[in-house]
Design a protein around this motif. Structure first.
Motif, PDB file in Angstrom:
ATOM      1  N   ALA A 141       2.864  15.848   5.060  1.00  0.00           N
ATOM      2  CA  ALA A 141       3.154  14.432   5.252  1.00  0.00           C
ATOM      3  C   ALA A 141       1.997  13.612   4.708  1.00  0.00           C
ATOM      4  CB  ALA A 141       3.372  14.117   6.735  1.00  0.00           C
ATOM      5  N   SER A 142       2.259  12.368   4.418  1.00  0.00           N
ATOM      6  CA  SER A 142       1.184  11.493   3.983  1.00  0.00           C
ATOM      7  C   SER A 142       1.360  10.117   4.599  1.00  0.00           C
ATOM      8  CB  SER A 142       1.130  11.388   2.452  1.00  0.00           C
ATOM      9  OG  SER A 142       2.246  10.690   1.922  1.00  0.00           O
ATOM     10  N   SER A 143       0.254   9.400   4.701  1.00  0.00           N
ATOM     11  CA  SER A 143       0.298   8.021   5.187  1.00  0.00           C
ATOM     12  C   SER A 143      -0.683   7.187   4.384  1.00  0.00           C
ATOM     13  CB  SER A 143      -0.013   7.950   6.684  1.00  0.00           C
ATOM     14  OG  SER A 143      -1.329   8.355   6.953  1.00  0.00           O
ATOM     15  N   ARG A 144      -0.407   5.892   4.401  1.00  0.00           N
ATOM     16  CA  ARG A 144      -1.197   4.999   3.552  1.00  0.00           C
ATOM     17  C   ARG A 144      -2.641   4.901   4.013  1.00  0.00           C
ATOM     18  NH1 ARG A 144       0.772   1.687  -0.057  1.00  0.00           N
ATOM     19  NH2 ARG A 144       2.863   1.929   0.818  1.00  0.00           N
ATOM     20  N   GLY A 145      -2.833   4.824   5.319  1.00  0.00           N
ATOM     21  CA  GLY A 145      -4.203   4.634   5.771  1.00  0.00           C
ATOM     22  C   GLY A 145      -4.442   5.226   7.125  1.00  0.00           C
ATOM     23  N   GLN A 146      -5.070   4.450   7.988  1.00  0.00           N
ATOM     24  CA  GLN A 146      -5.551   4.973   9.246  1.00  0.00           C
ATOM     25  C   GLN A 146      -4.472   5.103  10.313  1.00  0.00           C
ATOM     26  OE1 GLN A 146      -8.825   2.620  10.531  1.00  0.00           O
ATOM     27  NE2 GLN A 146      -9.950   2.798   8.619  1.00  0.00           N
ATOM     28  N   ALA A 147      -3.370   4.384  10.153  1.00  0.00           N
ATOM     29  CA  ALA A 147      -2.310   4.420  11.170  1.00  0.00           C
ATOM     30  C   ALA A 147      -1.525   5.704  11.010  1.00  0.00           C
ATOM     31  CB  ALA A 147      -1.413   3.204  11.032  1.00  0.00           C
ATOM     32  N   SER A 148      -1.924   6.738  11.713  1.00  0.00           N
ATOM     33  CA  SER A 148      -1.364   8.057  11.449  1.00  0.00           C
ATOM     34  C   SER A 148       0.087   8.195  11.860  1.00  0.00           C
ATOM     35  CB  SER A 148      -2.204   9.120  12.158  1.00  0.00           C
ATOM     36  OG  SER A 148      -2.179   8.896  13.561  1.00  0.00           O
ATOM     37  N   TYR A 149       0.620   7.269  12.658  1.00  0.00           N
ATOM     38  CA  TYR A 149       2.001   7.426  13.075  1.00  0.00           C
ATOM     39  C   TYR A 149       2.972   7.138  11.935  1.00  0.00           C
ATOM     40  CZ  TYR A 149       1.889   2.355  13.177  1.00  0.00           C
ATOM     41  OH  TYR A 149       1.745   1.056  12.833  1.00  0.00           O
ATOM     42  N   GLU A 150       2.585   6.337  10.969  1.00  0.00           N
ATOM     43  CA  GLU A 150       3.482   5.977   9.857  1.00  0.00           C
ATOM     44  C   GLU A 150       3.407   7.039   8.789  1.00  0.00           C
ATOM     45  OE1 GLU A 150       2.238   1.751   9.152  1.00  0.00           O
ATOM     46  OE2 GLU A 150       4.388   1.571   8.784  1.00  0.00           O
ATOM     47  N   GLN A 151       3.891   8.204   9.128  1.00  0.00           N
ATOM     48  CA  GLN A 151       3.806   9.321   8.209  1.00  0.00           C
ATOM     49  C   GLN A 151       5.125   9.519   7.482  1.00  0.00           C
ATOM     50  OE1 GLN A 151       2.143  12.831  10.081  1.00  0.00           O
ATOM     51  NE2 GLN A 151       0.846  11.578  11.396  1.00  0.00           N
ATOM     52  N   TYR A 152       5.027   9.891   6.222  1.00  0.00           N
ATOM     53  CA  TYR A 152       6.186  10.201   5.401  1.00  0.00           C
ATOM     54  C   TYR A 152       6.159  11.698   5.135  1.00  0.00           C
ATOM     55  CZ  TYR A 152       6.476   5.174   4.773  1.00  0.00           C
ATOM     56  OH  TYR A 152       6.584   3.832   5.006  1.00  0.00           O
ATOM     57  N   PHE A 153       7.243  12.350   5.510  1.00  0.00           N
ATOM     58  CA  PHE A 153       7.281  13.807   5.458  1.00  0.00           C
ATOM     59  C   PHE A 153       7.960  14.330   4.203  1.00  0.00           C
ATOM     60  CE2 PHE A 153       5.732  15.443   9.508  1.00  0.00           C
ATOM     61  CZ  PHE A 153       5.623  14.275  10.244  1.00  0.00           C
ATOM     62  N   GLY A 154       7.483  15.485   3.774  1.00  0.00           N
ATOM     63  CA  GLY A 154       8.154  16.208   2.704  1.00  0.00           C
ATOM     64  C   GLY A 154       9.290  17.044   3.255  1.00  0.00           C
ATOM     65  N   PRO A 155       9.991  17.750   2.391  1.00  0.00           N
ATOM     66  CA  PRO A 155      11.149  18.551   2.825  1.00  0.00           C
ATOM     67  C   PRO A 155      10.766  19.830   3.546  1.00  0.00           C
ATOM     68  CG  PRO A 155      10.786  18.854   0.494  1.00  0.00           C
ATOM     69  CD  PRO A 155       9.823  17.802   0.942  1.00  0.00           C
ATOM     70  N   GLY A 156       9.510  20.241   3.409  1.00  0.00           N
ATOM     71  CA  GLY A 156       9.059  21.453   4.089  1.00  0.00           C
ATOM     72  C   GLY A 156       9.237  22.710   3.257  1.00  0.00           C
TER      73      GLY A 156
END
Lengths: 110, 114
Positions: free
Chosen positions: B93-108
């Motif tokens: 997963a990745s996120s833009r910055g410090q707010a770790s809850y806003e993560q975008y996940f890959g398909p796995g």
């Protein structure tokens, strides 16, 4: 240590019926709580967070600090709501890791 | 924007073999995460990078797992040697910055160790 529990592994409701997915957490401070959702053959994605106090796809969740709960609710379930739902917690500090619950599989029966 | 990419999508190996997973985050996302999701459980964070530095690897079994994020973009996760209990889906997963809850996940990547 922080922990998130979701007591129901599976939940089945009829279309149009109310749905509530339960989430309880353990953390002595002021956590941030979220719900993530994974639809069939799709990626895990953020559904909503308690700070936003928003309704997404008709779902709402209220943080109850007294009961340490963050239940997800929707008054009228739709078939497209069938998915895996994960409750998650973070302590709110920058770079703090997200701790996920075990998930509840929601099945909406037509 | 293009989502988080992961490869391979599936991998079957025998115990004691080695395996590597690759992740390409969303362009511009500084924070990258690797999760392990065992069947019936929620994702568990293995390691978190901020650019090319490690922020949290407290739950990474360092005797057999390693990860790197050279140049602060792509990342690889390696298991050597694999055990039966490593069978799981590995999510990036990745996120833009410090707010770790806003993560975008890959398909796995679904790993099966036999």
């Amino acid at each position: 240590a922080q922990r998130v529990t979701q007591p129901e592994k599976l939940l089945s409701v009829f279309k149009g019926a109310p749905v509530e997915l339960k989430c309880n957490y353990s953390y002595s401070g002021s956590p941030e709580l979220f719900w993530y959702v994974q639809y069939s053959r799709q990626r895990l994605q953020l559904l909503l967070r308690h700070i936003s106090r928003e309704s997404i796809k008709g779902f709402t969740a209220d943080l109850n600090k007294g009961e340490t709960s963050f239940h997800l609710k929707k008054p009228f379930a739709q078939e497209e709501d069938s998915a895996m739902y994960y409750c998650a917690l973070t302590r709110g500090a920058s770079y703090d890791k997200v701790i996920f619950g075990p998930g509840t599989s929601l099945s909406v029966i037509p | 924007e293009a989502g988080v990419a992961q490869s391979p999508r599936y991998k079957i190996i025998e115990k004691r073999q080695s395996v590597a997973f690759w992740c390409n985050p969303i362009s511009g996302h500084a924070t990258l995460y690797w999760y392990q999701q065992i069947l019936g459980q929620g994702p568990k964070l293995l390691i978190q990078f901020q650019n090319n530095g490690v922020v949290d690897d407290s739950q990474l079994p360092k005797d057999r797992f390693s990860a790197e994020r050279l140049k602060g973009v792509d990342s690889t996760l390696k298991i050597q040697p694999a055990k039966l209990e490593d069978s799981a889906v590995y999510l990036c997963a990745s996120s833009r910055g410090q707010a770790s809850y806003e993560q975008y996940f890959g398909p796995g990547t679904r790993l099966t160790v036999t």
